[in-house]
Write a protein that holds these residues in place. Structure first.
Motif, PDB file in Angstrom:
ATOM      1  N   ASP A   1       0.921  -1.076  -0.026  1.00 11.63           N
ATOM      2  CA  ASP A   1      -0.021   0.165   0.012  1.00 11.63           C
ATOM      3  C   ASP A   1       0.937   1.145   0.021  1.00 11.63           C
ATOM      4  O   ASP A   1       1.567   1.493   1.092  1.00 11.63           O
TER       5      ASP A   1
ATOM      6  N   ASN B   1       0.632   3.340   2.995  1.00  9.64           N
ATOM      7  CA  ASN B   1       0.535   3.024   4.563  1.00  9.64           C
ATOM      8  C   ASN B   1       1.192   3.837   5.195  1.00  9.64           C
ATOM      9  O   ASN B   1       2.334   4.292   5.251  1.00  9.64           O
TER      10      ASN B   1
ATOM     11  N   ASP C   1      -4.012   9.779   3.842  1.00  9.37           N
ATOM     12  CA  ASP C   1      -4.388   8.562   3.035  1.00  9.37           C
ATOM     13  C   ASP C   1      -5.822   8.890   2.673  1.00  9.37           C
ATOM     14  O   ASP C   1      -6.690   8.984   3.482  1.00  9.37           O
TER      15      ASP C   1
ATOM     16  N   GLU D   1     -11.651   2.674   5.339  1.00  7.78           N
ATOM     17  CA  GLU D   1     -10.985   1.476   6.317  1.00  7.78           C
ATOM     18  C   GLU D   1     -11.691   1.642   7.742  1.00  7.78           C
ATOM     19  O   GLU D   1     -12.379   0.711   8.347  1.00  7.78           O
TER      20      GLU D   1
END
Length: 132
Positions: A7, A10, A15, A21
């Motif tokens: 990713d 990450n 992000d 998420e």
């Protein structure tokens, strides 16, 4: 060795998918049914065959028409395998975006791959039926 792509966001506090998420962790996901789980396992098995047969011809993966955005999504073999494994372990698909500027000549549909594999199988077993 890692089965999935790394990713690039990450640990990045900016992000763009971080909120997605968080929502996914709070939302209850229903586990895959036995039939759904079996379908994913069969897809993983088929994917191995397709890759073995098509990679030597220059095919890099599969193209799938997205039901949500109605755009073709191009998946290389490893990414698609990682997505299917993620679906098995979490019970939900990953958030996805279309690939950036893929060469459509290097991707085929599931149907094409299945037909190609069936054709190879039929060719290899053609003479064995007469031997019995």
């Amino acid at each position: 060795m890692q089965d999935e792509p790394i990713d690039p966001f990450n640990g990045d506090p900016t992000d763009p998918a971080a909120e997605l998420e968080d929502l996914g962790d709070d939302a209850e996901t229903e586990p895959l049914t036995d039939a759904e789980r079996q379908d994913v396992l069969e897809d993983l098995s088929d994917l191995e065959i397709y890759q073995a047969l098509l990679s030597p011809t220059g095919i890099r993966g599969l193209v799938i028409e997205c039901e949500d955005c109605h755009e073709p999504h191009y998946f290389d073999w490893d990414l698609l395998r990682g997505n299917l494994r993620h679906l098995l372990s979490s019970g939900r698909p990953r958030v996805h975006e279309p690939a950036y500027d893929p060469d459509p000549d290097h991707y085929v549909t599931w149907e094409y791959a299945r037909g190609y594999a069936d054709g190879v199988h039929d060719t290899l077993t053609e003479g064995t039926d007469d031997a019995e």
